[in-house]
Write a protein that holds these residues in place. Structure first.
Motif, PDB file in Angstrom:
ATOM      1  N   ALA A 178     -48.499 -10.769 -29.825  1.00  0.00           N
ATOM      2  CA  ALA A 178     -48.241 -11.491 -28.564  1.00  0.00           C
ATOM      3  C   ALA A 178     -47.527 -12.826 -28.769  1.00  0.00           C
ATOM      4  N   SER A 179     -47.203 -13.171 -30.007  1.00  0.00           N
ATOM      5  CA  SER A 179     -46.690 -14.527 -30.251  1.00  0.00           C
ATOM      6  C   SER A 179     -45.272 -14.735 -29.746  1.00  0.00           C
TER       7      SER A 179
ATOM      8  N   THR B 199     -34.492  -9.962 -28.898  1.00  0.00           N
ATOM      9  CA  THR B 199     -35.635 -10.676 -29.502  1.00  0.00           C
ATOM     10  C   THR B 199     -35.285 -11.007 -30.959  1.00  0.00           C
TER      11      THR B 199
ATOM     12  N   HIS C 294     -49.719 -12.583 -35.632  1.00  0.00           N
ATOM     13  CA  HIS C 294     -49.854 -12.146 -37.019  1.00  0.00           C
ATOM     14  C   HIS C 294     -50.310 -13.274 -37.935  1.00  0.00           C
TER      15      HIS C 294
ATOM     16  N   ILE D 174     -41.220  -9.380 -26.993  1.00  0.00           N
ATOM     17  CA  ILE D 174     -41.761  -8.500 -25.940  1.00  0.00           C
ATOM     18  C   ILE D 174     -43.245  -8.797 -25.703  1.00  0.00           C
ATOM     19  N   GLY D 175     -44.014  -8.964 -26.778  1.00  0.00           N
ATOM     20  CA  GLY D 175     -45.458  -9.188 -26.652  1.00  0.00           C
ATOM     21  C   GLY D 175     -45.775 -10.445 -25.858  1.00  0.00           C
TER      22      GLY D 175
ATOM     23  N   PRO E 213     -38.022   1.202 -25.897  1.00  0.00           N
ATOM     24  CA  PRO E 213     -36.858   0.362 -25.603  1.00  0.00           C
ATOM     25  C   PRO E 213     -35.661   0.725 -26.483  1.00  0.00           C
ATOM     26  N   GLY E 214     -34.458   0.374 -25.959  1.00  0.00           N
ATOM     27  CA  GLY E 214     -33.228   0.457 -26.752  1.00  0.00           C
ATOM     28  C   GLY E 214     -33.075  -0.864 -27.493  1.00  0.00           C
ATOM     29  N   VAL E 215     -32.010  -1.621 -27.216  1.00  0.00           N
ATOM     30  CA  VAL E 215     -31.850  -2.915 -27.890  1.00  0.00           C
ATOM     31  C   VAL E 215     -32.331  -4.019 -26.963  1.00  0.00           C
ATOM     32  N   ILE E 216     -33.326  -4.754 -27.416  1.00  0.00           N
ATOM     33  CA  ILE E 216     -33.883  -5.854 -26.620  1.00  0.00           C
ATOM     34  C   ILE E 216     -33.606  -7.164 -27.360  1.00  0.00           C
TER      35      ILE E 216
ATOM     36  N   VAL F 278     -45.860   0.560 -27.687  1.00  0.00           N
ATOM     37  CA  VAL F 278     -44.435   0.225 -27.704  1.00  0.00           C
ATOM     38  C   VAL F 278     -43.777   1.018 -28.829  1.00  0.00           C
TER      39      VAL F 278
ATOM     40  N   ASN G 293     -33.772  -8.563 -33.577  1.00  0.00           N
ATOM     41  CA  ASN G 293     -32.335  -8.316 -33.722  1.00  0.00           C
ATOM     42  C   ASN G 293     -31.568  -9.573 -34.130  1.00  0.00           C
TER      43      ASN G 293
HETATM   44  P1  NAD Z   1     -40.451  -9.562 -32.620  1.00  0.00           P
HETATM   45  O1  NAD Z   1     -40.138  -9.503 -34.069  1.00  0.00           O
HETATM   46  O2  NAD Z   1     -39.976 -10.722 -31.823  1.00  0.00           O
HETATM   47  O3  NAD Z   1     -42.032  -9.445 -32.391  1.00  0.00           O
HETATM   48  C1  NAD Z   1     -42.857  -8.627 -33.163  1.00  0.00           C
HETATM   49  C2  NAD Z   1     -44.279  -9.083 -32.963  1.00  0.00           C
HETATM   50  O4  NAD Z   1     -45.142  -8.301 -33.774  1.00  0.00           O
HETATM   51  C3  NAD Z   1     -44.471 -10.541 -33.385  1.00  0.00           C
HETATM   52  O5  NAD Z   1     -45.349 -11.171 -32.487  1.00  0.00           O
HETATM   53  C4  NAD Z   1     -45.087 -10.397 -34.769  1.00  0.00           C
HETATM   54  O6  NAD Z   1     -45.856 -11.515 -35.147  1.00  0.00           O
HETATM   55  C5  NAD Z   1     -45.948  -9.185 -34.539  1.00  0.00           C
HETATM   56  N1  NAD Z   1     -46.357  -8.572 -35.795  1.00  0.00           N
HETATM   57  C6  NAD Z   1     -45.589  -8.149 -36.815  1.00  0.00           C
HETATM   58  N2  NAD Z   1     -46.347  -7.658 -37.804  1.00  0.00           N
HETATM   59  C7  NAD Z   1     -47.647  -7.767 -37.380  1.00  0.00           C
HETATM   60  C8  NAD Z   1     -48.896  -7.447 -37.951  1.00  0.00           C
HETATM   61  N3  NAD Z   1     -48.999  -6.886 -39.158  1.00  0.00           N
HETATM   62  N4  NAD Z   1     -50.017  -7.727 -37.240  1.00  0.00           N
HETATM   63  C9  NAD Z   1     -49.964  -8.295 -36.026  1.00  0.00           C
HETATM   64  N5  NAD Z   1     -48.788  -8.618 -35.424  1.00  0.00           N
HETATM   65  C10 NAD Z   1     -47.657  -8.358 -36.116  1.00  0.00           C
HETATM   66  O7  NAD Z   1     -39.892  -8.216 -32.040  1.00  0.00           O
HETATM   67  P2  NAD Z   1     -39.995  -7.516 -30.600  1.00  0.00           P
HETATM   68  O8  NAD Z   1     -38.655  -7.001 -30.321  1.00  0.00           O
HETATM   69  O9  NAD Z   1     -40.689  -8.372 -29.601  1.00  0.00           O
HETATM   70  O10 NAD Z   1     -40.918  -6.264 -31.000  1.00  0.00           O
HETATM   71  C11 NAD Z   1     -42.053  -5.851 -30.262  1.00  0.00           C
HETATM   72  C12 NAD Z   1     -42.156  -4.343 -30.324  1.00  0.00           C
HETATM   73  O11 NAD Z   1     -41.029  -3.771 -29.675  1.00  0.00           O
HETATM   74  C13 NAD Z   1     -42.168  -3.762 -31.742  1.00  0.00           C
HETATM   75  O12 NAD Z   1     -43.110  -2.715 -31.826  1.00  0.00           O
HETATM   76  C14 NAD Z   1     -40.766  -3.217 -31.896  1.00  0.00           C
HETATM   77  O13 NAD Z   1     -40.698  -2.163 -32.829  1.00  0.00           O
HETATM   78  C15 NAD Z   1     -40.476  -2.747 -30.485  1.00  0.00           C
HETATM   79  N6  NAD Z   1     -39.055  -2.570 -30.184  1.00  0.00           N
HETATM   80  C16 NAD Z   1     -38.198  -3.617 -30.213  1.00  0.00           C
HETATM   81  C17 NAD Z   1     -36.857  -3.387 -29.926  1.00  0.00           C
HETATM   82  C18 NAD Z   1     -35.844  -4.493 -29.951  1.00  0.00           C
HETATM   83  O14 NAD Z   1     -34.635  -4.190 -29.874  1.00  0.00           O
HETATM   84  N7  NAD Z   1     -36.222  -5.745 -30.024  1.00  0.00           N
HETATM   85  C19 NAD Z   1     -36.419  -2.101 -29.620  1.00  0.00           C
HETATM   86  C20 NAD Z   1     -37.328  -1.055 -29.590  1.00  0.00           C
HETATM   87  C21 NAD Z   1     -38.656  -1.308 -29.877  1.00  0.00           C
END
Ligand code: NAD
Length: 242
Positions: free
Chosen positions: A23-24, A187, A47, A27-28, A182-185, A137, A190
């Motif tokens: 959640a930091s 955050t 994390h 998306i979270g 999701p596709g490309v978000i 997710v 990327n």
């Molecule tokens: P992000 O890197 O900004 O966030 C990832 C989050 O997961 C962070 O809060 C991080 O601290 C946490 N995390 C990582 N390892 C962890 C662990 N071992 N224990 C607890 N928390 C942990 O990326 P995001 O884009 O916000 O990703 C969120 C979700 O969305 C992921 O599951 C990712 O695979 C999925 N997703 C993202 C995209 C994209 O394009 N950004 C596309 C498809 C799916």
């Protein structure tokens, strides 16, 4: 280091309870903000450091979602749970032949084993009310696979199968399990892409842009509020890309 804290302002007695991993940021965090606005009592996991959750109301925890004992220590803080959002995830980009076993393990543990940990421990709490919503997710790569992202794609394919299976297992208990893909978000995930790579990627997306974390949060909120007959679905959110 202190790895828990309570920021207790903002929810009413008997407010529904929601646990969100990762959640930091990204998306979270957007999901946490949207559920906070709706009056949920939040259990938020970051994390590395609870400071990363500052600005969000709720019970804060820092630790590895892939660690069963850590997730158990968080779940022990509540006797009931209404909503579980499994969002924590890591990406790995590179040729499979160059990948170290420890990198493979980290991707599978973070993206898939974490879902076993949270779900196995959350289900008994949801059964107490004979109701609950689990949202996982995933990613479009879980369905189509991506070159240079074998581990990530395999983990998300696992998330899809896990979602469909658990939905069948829990439908008789009125607990719905769905996933967003999701596709490309836009955050941190990327952030390593060069401006050139971003332009190239975006040129392939019919919507002409990346998605935002807020758009994913909106879809997750819709799924949590959907009727109980909607379960076992993987909903793609990709601007028409895949
Ligand atoms: P992000 O890197 O900004 O966030 C990832 C989050 O997961 C962070 O809060 C991080 O601290 C946490 N995390 C990582 N390892 C962890 C662990 N071992 N224990 C607890 N928390 C942990 O990326 P995001 O884009 O916000 O990703 C969120 C979700 O969305 C992921 O599951 C990712 O695979 C999925 N997703 C993202 C995209 C994209 O394009 N950004 C596309 C498809 C799916």
């Amino acid at each position: 280091m202190d790895n828990t804290a309570d920021r207790s302002e903002g929810w009413k007695e008997n407010a529904p309870r929601c646990l969100i991993t990762g959640a930091s940021r990204g998306i979270g965090r957007a999901v946490a903000e949207s559920f906070a606005k709706e009056g949920y009592e939040l259990f938020l996991i970051s994390h590395r450091d609870i400071k990363d959750l500052s600005g969000l109301p709720g019970h804060h925890f820092a630790g590895d979602a892939g660690d069963y004992e850590f997730i158990k220590s968080v779940m022990d803080k509540t006797d009931t749970l209404d909503v579980l959002i499994n969002n924590a995830g890591v990406a790995y980009y590179g040729l499979l032949q160059d990948m170290e076993p420890k990198d493979w393990d980290l991707v599978i543990r973070t993206n898939l084993t974490s879902m076993f940990n949270t779900c196995a421990l959350a289900i008994p709490k949801m059964l107490k009310k004979h109701a609950g919503k689990i949202i996982n997710v995933s990613s479009v790569w879980g369905r189509s696979g991506a070159s240079m992202e074998c581990a990530y794609s395999a983990s998300k394919g696992g998330v899809d199968a896990f979602t469909r299976s658990l939905a069948k297992e829990l439908a008789p208990s009125n607990i719905q399990v769905n996933a967003v893909a999701p596709g490309v978000i836009d955050t941190d995930m990327n952030s390593k892409l060069s401006p050139e790579e971003v332009r190239e990627l975006v040129s392939e997306i019919p919507a002409g842009r990346m998605g935002s974390p807020g758009e994913v949060a909106e879809l997750i909120y819709m799924l949590v509020n959907a009727g109980e007959y909607l379960t076992g679905q993987i909903i793609t959110l990709d601007g028409g890309w895949i």
